[in-house]
Design an enzyme around this catalytic site. Structure first.
Site, short mmCIF file in Angstrom:
data_model
loop_
_atom_site.label_atom_id
_atom_site.label_comp_id
_atom_site.label_asym_id
_atom_site.label_seq_id
_atom_site.Cartn_x
_atom_site.Cartn_y
_atom_site.Cartn_z
N GLY A 17 43.95 23.37 37.10
CA GLY A 17 44.40 24.96 36.36
C GLY A 17 44.32 24.75 35.18
O GLY A 17 45.44 25.94 34.55
N MET A 97 39.56 25.89 45.97
CA MET A 97 37.77 25.16 46.66
C MET A 97 37.69 25.51 48.07
O MET A 97 36.57 25.15 48.89
CB MET A 97 37.62 24.49 46.55
CG MET A 97 38.02 23.71 44.22
SD MET A 97 36.76 24.67 43.47
CE MET A 97 34.89 24.44 44.21
N ASN A 114 38.17 36.33 41.55
CA ASN A 114 37.35 34.80 41.41
C ASN A 114 36.81 34.95 40.17
O ASN A 114 35.98 36.00 40.27
CB ASN A 114 36.09 34.75 42.82
CG ASN A 114 36.10 33.10 42.57
OD1 ASN A 114 37.23 31.81 42.86
ND2 ASN A 114 35.10 32.95 42.86
N HIS A 116 34.35 32.32 38.83
CA HIS A 116 32.51 30.95 39.67
C HIS A 116 32.01 30.99 37.90
O HIS A 116 31.45 32.01 36.86
CB HIS A 116 31.70 32.09 40.28
CG HIS A 116 30.67 30.65 40.98
ND1 HIS A 116 31.31 29.89 41.40
CD2 HIS A 116 29.76 30.46 40.12
CE1 HIS A 116 30.06 29.26 41.68
NE2 HIS A 116 29.22 29.44 41.28
N ASP A 152 30.42 32.93 46.96
CA ASP A 152 30.81 33.44 45.55
C ASP A 152 29.39 35.00 45.63
O ASP A 152 28.73 34.70 44.55
CB ASP A 152 30.19 32.43 44.94
CG ASP A 152 30.49 31.29 44.86
OD1 ASP A 152 32.38 31.57 44.46
OD2 ASP A 152 30.34 30.25 44.73
N ALA A 180 34.77 29.10 27.92
CA ALA A 180 34.09 30.56 27.99
C ALA A 180 35.25 31.01 29.77
O ALA A 180 35.82 31.96 29.26
CB ALA A 180 32.85 30.62 28.77
C1 GAR Z 1 36.95 26.49 37.67
O1 GAR Z 1 35.99 26.27 36.85
C2 GAR Z 1 36.39 27.51 38.26
O2 GAR Z 1 35.46 28.13 37.72
C3 GAR Z 1 36.12 26.62 39.38
O3 GAR Z 1 36.54 25.89 39.67
C4 GAR Z 1 37.51 25.09 38.21
C5 GAR Z 1 38.72 25.20 38.20
O4 GAR Z 1 39.54 24.80 37.66
N1 GAR Z 1 35.64 27.51 40.74
C6 GAR Z 1 34.67 27.13 41.64
O5 GAR Z 1 33.75 26.88 41.32
C7 GAR Z 1 34.66 28.19 42.43
N2 GAR Z 1 33.49 28.62 43.23
P1 GAR Z 1 41.18 24.57 36.46
O6 GAR Z 1 41.19 24.71 37.94
O7 GAR Z 1 40.85 24.02 36.01
O8 GAR Z 1 40.58 26.58 36.92
#
Ligand code: GAR
Length: 207
Positions: A17, A97, A114, A116, A152, A180
């Site tokens: 999160g 996910m 979203n 990515h 994606d 970032a």
């Molecule tokens: C993030 O880095 C996001 O870009 C990735 O999951 C992570 C969640 O982190 N999403 C994907 O890979 C979607 N294809 P978080 O729970 O710390 O925000």
């Protein structure tokens, strides 16, 4: 659609999160004019739910059903119902996910974004930072995009480049990309709120 009302976000996540925390912080400090209508996770113990509860925001776990990479039809209906009941304007995927398609995207057509962890269209799918390191690119980054039926894919709203350093490990690169992300996502959402309702069809306009 929103008039004077702040944009209501429905945030979906499966993990720790950190993007959600950055968005919540931007709302708190006034740089993002929005409110969180609901946070939903397909993972009962996901950090994102705890972060929401810690901030007094509504948070729900909804069981995803039997599939591994998508929601089963009952779960999909439950996700749609919960977000509609919370009257969200925009669905924000923050580390969710599972692939969303069909009925979900119809219910929130042109209203799902979203983030990515790569410069799409390079390295879609899982562990994009690892894919980038293994490929040997010297620059990667993160992308905020509208969600369409693909994985994606969808019109790009914003990207931020991140260098790949010679001594990077999977984890150091992942961390730099996530840093970032934590500025790019709130900034992009703020731009969306200020610009009114940029539909995916117009998102790529470069006037
Ligand atoms: C993030 O880095 C996001 O870009 C990735 O999951 C992570 C969640 O982190 N999403 C994907 O890979 C979607 N294809 P978080 O729970 O710390 O925000």
């Amino acid at each position: 659609m929103h008039g004077e009302q702040p944009l209501r976000l429905g945030v979906l996540g499966s993990g720790k999160g950190s993007n959600f925390v950055a968005i919540a912080e931007a709302i708190r400090n006034g740089s993002l004019q929005a409110e969180v209508g609901l946070v939903v996770s397909d993972v009962a113990e996901a950090g994102i739910l705890q972060h929401a509860r810690d901030r007094g925001m509504p948070a729900r776990f909804i069981a995803p059903g039997a599939f591994r990479t998508k929601l089963d039809p009952t779960a999909e209906a439950a996700f749609i119902g919960a977000l509609q009941e919370a009257r969200v304007d925009l669905v924000v995927l923050a580390g969710f996910m599972r692939i969303l398609k069909g009925d979900f995207l119809k219910a929130f057509e042109g209203r799902v974004v979203n983030i990515h962890p790569s410069l799409l269209p390079s390295f879609p799918g899982l562990e994009a930072w690892k894919q980038a390191l293994e490929y040997g690119v010297k620059v990667t980054g993160c992308t905020v995009h509208w969600v369409d039926q693909g994985v994606d894919t969808g019109p790009i709203l914003a990207q931020r480049a991140v260098p790949v350093l010679d001594d990077d490990t999977v984890s150091s690169l992942h961390q730099r990309i996530q840093e970032a992300e934590r500025t790019l996502y709130p900034e992009t959402l703020a731009r969306l709120t200020r610009g009114g309702w940029a539909t995916p069809g117009r998102a790529g306009s470069r006037t």
